[in-house]
Design a protein around this motif. Sequence first.
Motif, PDB file in Angstrom:
ATOM      1  N   ASP A   1       3.185   5.899   3.174  1.00 52.22           N
ATOM      2  CA  ASP A   1       4.494   6.561   2.993  1.00 52.22           C
ATOM      3  C   ASP A   1       4.256   7.521   1.504  1.00 52.22           C
ATOM      4  N   ILE A   2       3.562   7.080   0.865  1.00 50.77           N
ATOM      5  CA  ILE A   2       3.404   8.096  -0.412  1.00 50.77           C
ATOM      6  C   ILE A   2       1.774   7.898  -0.911  1.00 50.77           C
ATOM      7  N   TYR A   3       1.208   8.834  -1.512  1.00 48.65           N
ATOM      8  CA  TYR A   3      -0.325   8.856  -1.925  1.00 48.65           C
ATOM      9  C   TYR A   3      -0.203   9.190  -3.352  1.00 48.65           C
ATOM     10  N   VAL A   4      -0.841   8.422  -4.310  1.00 48.48           N
ATOM     11  CA  VAL A   4      -1.167   8.683  -5.491  1.00 48.48           C
ATOM     12  C   VAL A   4      -2.291   9.007  -6.013  1.00 48.48           C
TER      13      VAL A   4
ATOM     14  N   ILE B   1       2.982   0.614 -10.107  1.00 47.02           N
ATOM     15  CA  ILE B   1       3.513   0.829  -8.627  1.00 47.02           C
ATOM     16  C   ILE B   1       3.536  -0.448  -7.680  1.00 47.02           C
ATOM     17  N   ALA B   2       2.517  -1.263  -7.960  1.00 52.49           N
ATOM     18  CA  ALA B   2       2.846  -2.593  -7.071  1.00 52.49           C
ATOM     19  C   ALA B   2       4.049  -3.148  -7.025  1.00 52.49           C
ATOM     20  N   ALA B   3       4.526  -3.302  -8.418  1.00 55.27           N
ATOM     21  CA  ALA B   3       5.665  -3.985  -8.606  1.00 55.27           C
ATOM     22  C   ALA B   3       7.149  -3.085  -8.485  1.00 55.27           C
ATOM     23  N   TRP B   4       6.830  -1.894  -8.052  1.00 52.52           N
ATOM     24  CA  TRP B   4       8.168  -1.109  -8.043  1.00 52.52           C
ATOM     25  C   TRP B   4       8.914  -1.577  -7.150  1.00 52.52           C
ATOM     26  N   HIS B   5      10.210  -1.249  -7.389  1.00 54.77           N
ATOM     27  CA  HIS B   5      11.376  -1.635  -6.123  1.00 54.77           C
ATOM     28  C   HIS B   5      11.110  -0.618  -5.130  1.00 54.77           C
ATOM     29  N   GLY B   6      11.378  -1.217  -3.975  1.00 52.07           N
ATOM     30  CA  GLY B   6      11.181  -0.528  -2.711  1.00 52.07           C
ATOM     31  C   GLY B   6       9.691  -0.394  -2.134  1.00 52.07           C
ATOM     32  N   VAL B   7       8.662  -0.780  -2.801  1.00 53.02           N
ATOM     33  CA  VAL B   7       7.112  -0.769  -2.390  1.00 53.02           C
ATOM     34  C   VAL B   7       6.848  -2.108  -2.027  1.00 53.02           C
ATOM     35  N   ALA B   8       6.438  -2.000  -0.465  1.00 49.89           N
ATOM     36  CA  ALA B   8       6.073  -3.291   0.179  1.00 49.89           C
ATOM     37  C   ALA B   8       4.713  -3.588  -0.022  1.00 49.89           C
ATOM     38  N   ARG B   9       3.782  -2.520   0.008  1.00 44.59           N
ATOM     39  CA  ARG B   9       2.234  -2.784  -0.111  1.00 44.59           C
ATOM     40  C   ARG B   9       1.689  -1.760  -0.714  1.00 44.59           C
ATOM     41  N   VAL B  10       0.542  -1.733  -1.632  1.00 42.95           N
ATOM     42  CA  VAL B  10      -0.380  -0.774  -1.955  1.00 42.95           C
ATOM     43  C   VAL B  10      -1.644  -1.073  -1.561  1.00 42.95           C
ATOM     44  N   ASP B  11      -2.169   0.113  -0.689  1.00 39.36           N
ATOM     45  CA  ASP B  11      -3.510   0.039  -0.505  1.00 39.36           C
ATOM     46  C   ASP B  11      -4.323   0.925  -1.228  1.00 39.36           C
ATOM     47  N   THR B  12      -5.476   0.123  -1.907  1.00 42.04           N
ATOM     48  CA  THR B  12      -6.296   1.037  -2.838  1.00 42.04           C
ATOM     49  C   THR B  12      -7.565   1.461  -2.296  1.00 42.04           C
ATOM     50  N   LEU B  13      -8.060   2.573  -3.116  1.00 43.16           N
ATOM     51  CA  LEU B  13      -9.164   3.331  -2.538  1.00 43.16           C
ATOM     52  C   LEU B  13     -10.070   3.717  -3.958  1.00 43.16           C
TER      53      LEU B  13
ATOM     54  N   ALA C   1      -2.429   4.192  -1.437  1.00 39.65           N
ATOM     55  CA  ALA C   1      -1.380   4.627  -0.389  1.00 39.65           C
ATOM     56  C   ALA C   1      -0.167   3.502  -0.540  1.00 39.65           C
ATOM     57  N   VAL C   2       0.887   4.146  -0.990  1.00 41.62           N
ATOM     58  CA  VAL C   2       2.022   3.206  -1.192  1.00 41.62           C
ATOM     59  C   VAL C   2       2.823   3.154   0.393  1.00 41.62           C
TER      60      VAL C   2
END
Length: 872
Positions: free
Chosen positions: A534-537, A559-571, A694-695
């Motif tokens: 949904d969001i890319y950082v 970001i991983a602990a941010w409210h509304g974030v279900a999963r963070v894929d790292t690259l 990738a959030v």
Amino acid sequence: MRQAGVSVGLPASLTRVGWRYLWAHRWQSLLMIFGIALGVAVVISIDLANSSAARAFTLSTETVAGKATHQITAGPQGVADRLYTRLRLEQPDVVAAPVIDVTVTSPQLGSHPMQLMGIDPFADAPFRSFLGSESTAQGGVADVSSLLRFLTQPGAVLLSQPLADRFGLKPGSPLTILLGGKEHPAVVAGLLTPQNDLSARTLDGVIIADIATAQELTGLTGQISRIDLILNDEAQSSTLQTWLPAGTLLQTSAARSGTLDQMTAAFRLNLSALSLLALVVGMFLIYNTMTFSVVQRREWFGILRCLGVTRREIFLLVLVEAFGVGLIGALAGIGLGLLMGQVTVRMVTQTVNDLYFTTTVQPGGPDPWSLIKGAGMGLLTTLLTAALPAYEAASVPPRAALLRSGIEAKARASVGKAAVAAVGSGILALILFYIPSNSVILAFIGTLATVVAAALLSSVTLITLMRFAAWAGGKLLGFTGKMAARNLVNSLSRTAVAVAALMVAVAVIVGVGLMIDSFRYTVVVWLEQTLQGDIYVSAPALDAVHASATIEPAVVDAIAAWHGVARVDTLRSTEVAARSGPVGILATENPSIGKERLFVWQAQATPQTWAALQSGGVLLSEPLANRLNISRPAANAAGAAAQLPQIELLTGSGWRTFPIVGVYYDYSSSQGAALMSLQVYRQAWQDTGLTALAVRMSPGGSPDALARDLQDHLPGGQALVIRPNASLRADALAVFDRTFSITVALRLLATIVAFIGVLNSLLLLQLEKAREVGILRALGLTGRQLWGLVMTETGLMGLTAGLLAMPTGYILALILVFIINRRSFGWTLQLHVTPDIFVQAMGIALAASLLAGIYPAIKLGRMAAAQVMRYE
């Protein structure tokens, strides 16, 4: 009585007559000169852009490498500086120097990409003369106090004097170095004084720092980019290779720069081939104009032949005229090409930065060879194209030359031969395409043969269509409609060439347009499949492809602990060494990767893709697989892959072989990349950095709102690029559009050349019929009917060109999509055909022909009937 010189040369009097003819028909001559000049200008401007980009790359690599013969490199994190210390202690005979080489920007330097070079002043003298005296070839520091500040002051850097002057900087001026979203303070300690223009250009994009200062500015604590070496012979190289620890690579400086230079080879070749298109279209223009000048003087040539002028002299007369016009056009093309080069350099620079590597390209001084090559091609094209009309003028017997209908009868008689030649040219193209080779040159020759085949069909197509047009025109427009169609057939020697010139330009519009549309459609489908977050950082990058700056670990945790974030894929995106040269690496922690890629082939079912990556397998992008000649493995009796292909990469512990478990479609880089599990990557290279996130949000959230929230409240001092999915897709398509901007420009220029050719052809064709029009006016033809006659003729020519261009353009699109693009860049595209491009092409063909007929209609309409009946 003939002059004595007539039999051995071209008399001066005859030459003067030829030049008087060109002057008397100066508008005709100017149009041909402009067409030649535009074709030459396109070739020179593209060559200037290519050479400027190559020169910038060469200067950059030479500045960085200096006199080094070899380099020691390692993995993504660079070489440990303790290895340099060991090298100096254990190998005292080896001339070595540590180097940090990083691309940065600075707002005080115009925010342009710059090379930050960290050097050891006490070891670097044998390699580079940055800190030498003013007598050195490259330049030196102006005074001792500047050198002292450079060695002792924190954040001290050196700039070249011209660079500092351009941005109003002087010793003591503060600088802000930007790297990976972080600001680092620096100060100008002194200025380097270049000794010549070459050294000034060499230093123009370089910031020099002490090695310790560079480590502080870049955050490479305990690391350097590489170690430069000067090795005397192969024996010393072999000894050092044995001494080096695992995980390091010894390679020649020339090999590394050569590998990088090969990245843009296909891109430059494609640009050069497209630039030649303007000359190809211009060939029709030149041929048509020279043919008309011969036809217009056919009776005059017949009289000269009757008076004793030889065929050789007639042939030379036409060629001398063509040489004069071609020479003027070529010289004008040089000036126009230098002006156009300023624009093409910017376009090529942006494309190189988007697709290959970051570099700052400035238009250099005109390369004499480029100017000679461009002008020579224009002049040679003019002479070759004029040779056929010259031969026609010289070969016709005097009596036949006095008959105006002779050339048209000959033109109609050669229609069948042209059709047979078209079939032969088409067969040649098919043979070239089916040769088992990846040669782009053969593909371009086959493309040219295809265009020639279509051009040769212009006369038979015109005759066929005009038979129907004469019947339909008579029904709809009366005698003017029937006469217009018959006039085109009766003037086939000129109209067929004009139709061919316009057809080639319109076919290019169709072919290139379909290729770009297909590429864009393919990229859109690919983005929809691969961008599932949904969001890319990411940290700010200096190019659109090779983002390798790392994100602070604290940012990832936040970001991983941010409210509304279900999963963070790292690259992690970086580059490592392979046996074939540098290879891009994409290491991810995304278990859904198998579902989010479109595969050319897989060795396992999609649900098992992530497990295969976790077990040490890698996926190759299609361009990389094509570059390495990796093909689908053969299957055994059970249907599984009998033996997987492999790729060997240099890891932190030495060379390691990775099985290739699949190849996926990818359009982000023509060089390609290897995709692997982040866990496997970290085990192999001991690199914990992350390049992008990738959030994935919880259901019901707004990506735009979360992106703004992260941008405003994310802790830490690192500036980050935070983009919702839709924004990232838009940015990717913007890069795509920039990449093809120069292709669109070349297509437009080819169309302009064709329009000039059609304008010239129609103008000459209509004015040649001035006596016929005068007779028609005397018989009662009204001005309105004259306009209708002229515009119907031009419209029918445009219609014929458009109808022939549509299938030709479609064939060109097939060649571009499935042959040239695949051979040049390794991409497989989906052909996407929409009727819009065909409607647009037909509209352009009709508009160009109708606009070109306006001036002849006005010119003929203003001529009195008695005046034009006395024509000749």
